[in-house]
Design a protein around this motif. Structure first.
Motif, PDB file in Angstrom:
ATOM      1  N   GLN A 176       0.827  -1.213   0.000  1.00  0.00           N
ATOM      2  CA  GLN A 176       0.000   0.000   0.000  1.00  0.00           C
ATOM      3  C   GLN A 176       0.858   1.259   0.000  1.00  0.00           C
ATOM      4  N   GLN A 177       1.991   1.203   0.692  1.00  0.00           N
ATOM      5  CA  GLN A 177       2.878   2.359   0.733  1.00  0.00           C
ATOM      6  C   GLN A 177       3.523   2.597  -0.628  1.00  0.00           C
ATOM      7  N   PHE A 178       3.933   1.521  -1.303  1.00  0.00           N
ATOM      8  CA  PHE A 178       4.488   1.662  -2.657  1.00  0.00           C
ATOM      9  C   PHE A 178       3.451   2.289  -3.587  1.00  0.00           C
ATOM     10  N   TRP A 179       2.217   1.792  -3.511  1.00  0.00           N
ATOM     11  CA  TRP A 179       1.171   2.293  -4.399  1.00  0.00           C
ATOM     12  C   TRP A 179       0.770   3.729  -4.045  1.00  0.00           C
ATOM     13  N   ARG A 180       0.850   4.065  -2.783  1.00  0.00           N
ATOM     14  CA  ARG A 180       0.521   5.436  -2.391  1.00  0.00           C
ATOM     15  C   ARG A 180       1.474   6.430  -3.063  1.00  0.00           C
ATOM     16  N   LEU A 181       2.749   6.071  -3.124  1.00  0.00           N
ATOM     17  CA  LEU A 181       3.719   6.945  -3.787  1.00  0.00           C
ATOM     18  C   LEU A 181       3.349   7.159  -5.251  1.00  0.00           C
ATOM     19  N   ARG A 182       2.925   6.105  -5.901  1.00  0.00           N
ATOM     20  CA  ARG A 182       2.549   6.229  -7.314  1.00  0.00           C
ATOM     21  C   ARG A 182       1.267   7.051  -7.482  1.00  0.00           C
ATOM     22  N   GLU A 183       0.268   6.751  -6.676  1.00  0.00           N
ATOM     23  CA  GLU A 183      -1.052   7.342  -6.900  1.00  0.00           C
ATOM     24  C   GLU A 183      -1.155   8.791  -6.458  1.00  0.00           C
ATOM     25  N   GLU A 184      -0.261   9.247  -5.594  1.00  0.00           N
ATOM     26  CA  GLU A 184      -0.337  10.630  -5.114  1.00  0.00           C
ATOM     27  C   GLU A 184       0.462  11.603  -5.973  1.00  0.00           C
ATOM     28  N   ILE A 185       1.117  11.115  -7.019  1.00  0.00           N
ATOM     29  CA  ILE A 185       1.907  12.014  -7.868  1.00  0.00           C
ATOM     30  C   ILE A 185       1.024  13.085  -8.496  1.00  0.00           C
ATOM     31  N   SER A 186      -0.149  12.683  -8.967  1.00  0.00           N
ATOM     32  CA  SER A 186      -1.041  13.638  -9.627  1.00  0.00           C
ATOM     33  C   SER A 186      -1.438  14.771  -8.695  1.00  0.00           C
ATOM     34  N   ASP A 187      -1.873  14.436  -7.472  1.00  0.00           N
ATOM     35  CA  ASP A 187      -2.261  15.475  -6.520  1.00  0.00           C
ATOM     36  C   ASP A 187      -1.073  16.332  -6.112  1.00  0.00           C
ATOM     37  N   ALA A 188       0.105  15.729  -6.016  1.00  0.00           N
ATOM     38  CA  ALA A 188       1.300  16.502  -5.671  1.00  0.00           C
ATOM     39  C   ALA A 188       1.563  17.583  -6.718  1.00  0.00           C
ATOM     40  N   GLN A 189       1.347  17.240  -7.983  1.00  0.00           N
ATOM     41  CA  GLN A 189       1.520  18.239  -9.045  1.00  0.00           C
ATOM     42  C   GLN A 189       0.479  19.334  -8.953  1.00  0.00           C
ATOM     43  N   THR A 190      -0.765  18.928  -8.714  1.00  0.00           N
ATOM     44  CA  THR A 190      -1.846  19.914  -8.628  1.00  0.00           C
ATOM     45  C   THR A 190      -1.582  20.905  -7.509  1.00  0.00           C
ATOM     46  N   ARG A 191      -1.142  20.400  -6.356  1.00  0.00           N
ATOM     47  CA  ARG A 191      -0.857  21.281  -5.222  1.00  0.00           C
ATOM     48  C   ARG A 191       0.343  22.187  -5.493  1.00  0.00           C
ATOM     49  N   THR A 192       1.311  21.673  -6.234  1.00  0.00           N
ATOM     50  CA  THR A 192       2.522  22.461  -6.519  1.00  0.00           C
ATOM     51  C   THR A 192       2.242  23.547  -7.541  1.00  0.00           C
ATOM     52  N   GLY A 193       1.448  23.223  -8.566  1.00  0.00           N
ATOM     53  CA  GLY A 193       1.130  24.183  -9.624  1.00  0.00           C
ATOM     54  C   GLY A 193       2.237  24.292 -10.650  1.00  0.00           C
ATOM     55  N   GLY A 194       1.860  24.641 -11.855  1.00  0.00           N
ATOM     56  CA  GLY A 194       2.851  24.855 -12.910  1.00  0.00           C
ATOM     57  C   GLY A 194       3.241  23.589 -13.632  1.00  0.00           C
TER      58      GLY A 194
END
Length: 463
Positions: free
Chosen positions: A313-331
């Motif tokens: 689950q931890q491995f998959w969390r890293l993969r699946e949260e990339i999209s939200d990480a980009q959205t929060r970062t912007g640009g």
């Protein structure tokens, strides 16, 4: 619609007129929330008679601006969120009938309760809905083994622009009686009608799962490892996800409390998941054989194998949260491309070099479903660069560059996100006149008044 079937006023309609990334924002005088297909039919018939445009909406998780109205304030939004019932599960036929507003996580949970698997898996599964998944032909992390949404549905129900109901909820795996009309609505993004229900395929639940987070010696090595994994496992590869170092850096920074699975920093990694009906020991042995072969051939640099469900689950969390990480970062310049798997490494190398030639400090956030040729190629602003400034300068040039390179490799400018409004005007450059003409002929046949999700998917009309 009754006293609770409609929303008016800016405060109430705001969540329905603003997209997931808060990039696209429109206006609507009314949000309608039907509870039955018959209500959808009556609303559509009224809108058709009065020439009122309609925007169908599921979970509103679109990344392409395809699920919100434009700024004219003339379109009614029809939200399917209240049509959220699982109607039937047949464990002999391995099918499930659902309404369009059932969330993907709800469908997966219902299948699980029946000791079956509905294999579609995407990061937004808690919010996205089956109707939207069908309307965008959703993909996700298990396409390599199970296919896109189009491959996971046996029948649909949809309301046509004039209010008539097309219903084909048969659950048949063989039906050769003319045109397979359900496919008109799958991937059409609500431009031909409103999907209100579906018959979904169910699969056997896997008995065992094996997961590894693997550092590889570049995209070409990852492709070779994929080939080895498929050959050794006999079709057990459920997911094969590529992750670049900047993508992992970003998500680790975003999450804060999750360590990297591997010591040190590696330029490229893959997340491998095998599933099968065999026992855990046998599948784990298969995974180890794949990794040992990768090490012997110098494709694999290092690997961490999940030893528990928590690790997985931890491995998959890293993969699946990339999209939200980009959205929060912007640009982030989101390019959702696909090319033949045999050309994916060359595409990544060339596209990366050309983007970095334009802006050397760009963070190359590259990740996605390498096993089926789909890569989310998302150049991200330098840390010291303002997001709006970066996008204003580079969004269109970089998008055009990346899409052009994908097209040159016989690829697609949209692998799974759809077209919406974001890619609408680009479609004319990458589809032949014959393809565009056929699309418009279908649109005019089903929606002669062009009321369904106007201004989405299709570029300027072909006369």
């Amino acid at each position: 619609m009754g006293p609770h079937g409609c929303l008016t006023g800016d405060a109430d309609t705001e969540p329905f007129v603003t997209d997931y990334r808060r990039i696209y924002r429109g206006k609507s005088p009314l949000v309608v929330m039907p509870t039955t297909t018959e209500q959808v039919s009556r609303v559509m018939a009224w809108c058709y008679d009065h020439n009122v445009p309609v925007v169908p909406q599921g979970g509103n998780t679109s990344l392409m601006g395809g699920a919100v109205p434009d700024g004219t304030g003339t379109a009614v939004v029809i939200s399917l969120k209240k049509m959220n019932r699982v109607l039937a599960i047949d464990t002999v036929n391995d099918t499930m009938i659902v309404e369009a507003g059932v969330t993907l996580s709800g469908a997966r949970a219902a299948a699980d309760d029946a000791r079956r698997l509905f294999p579609l898996r995407i990061g937004s599964e808690g919010s996205c809905q089956i109707g939207g998944n069908l309307s965008t032909n959703a993909g996700g992390t298990a396409v390599l083994r199970y296919g896109n949404m189009r491959d996971l549905v046996l029948g649909i129900e949809a309301v046509l622009p004039d209010g008539r109901i097309f219903s084909s909820l048969k659950g048949l795996r063989k039906d050769n009686t003319g045109y397979d009309l359900k496919h008109l609505f799958i991937g059409a993004e609500g431009t031909l009608g409103i999907v209100t229900g579906a018959v979904l395929k169910l699969m056997p639940q896997p008995r065992s799962t094996a997961v590894a987070f693997v550092a590889v010696d570049g995209p070409e090595a990852a492709v070779k490892l994929l080939g080895e994994a498929r050959a050794v496992s006999g079709g057990a590869v459920n997911a094969f996800e590529l992750i670049s170092a900047p993508a992992l850096d970003l998500v680790l920074e975003y999450l804060g409390d999750v360590p990297s699975p591997l010591p040190g920093r590696h330029d490229w990694m893959v997340l491998i998941e095998l599933t099968s009906g065999t026992d855990e020991a046998t599948l784990s042995g298969t995974l180890m054989e794949i990794l040992e072969s990768g090490l012997a051939n110098e494709w694999v640099v290092d690997a961490a194998v999940a030893s528990s469900l928590s690790d997985s689950q931890q491995f998959w969390r890293l993969r699946e949260e990339i999209s939200d990480a980009q959205t929060r970062t912007g640009g982030s310049i989101k390019c959702d491309i696909s090319v033949p798997v045999s050309r994916i490494a060359q595409f990544i190398d060339k596209a990366s070099a050309e983007v970095l030639a334009l802006e050397p400090a760009t963070r190359m956030v590259i990740y996605g479903h390498m096993g089926d040729g789909n890569v989310h190629f998302n150049p991200l602003r330098p840390k010291d660069r303002d997001a709006k400034d970066f996008l204003a300068q580079w969004y269109q040039p970089v998008s055009d560059l990346v899409d052009g390179l994908a097209h040159a490799e016989n690829g697609s400018i949209s692998a799974e996100h759809g077209i919406g409004v974001a890619k609408r005007d680009d479609l004319g450059r990458y589809k032949s006149p014959v393809e565009l003409e056929l699309m418009w002929q279908i649109k005019r046949a089903l929606d002669p008044k062009e009321l369904m999700n106007p201004g989405r998917v299709l570029p300027q009309s072909v006369d």
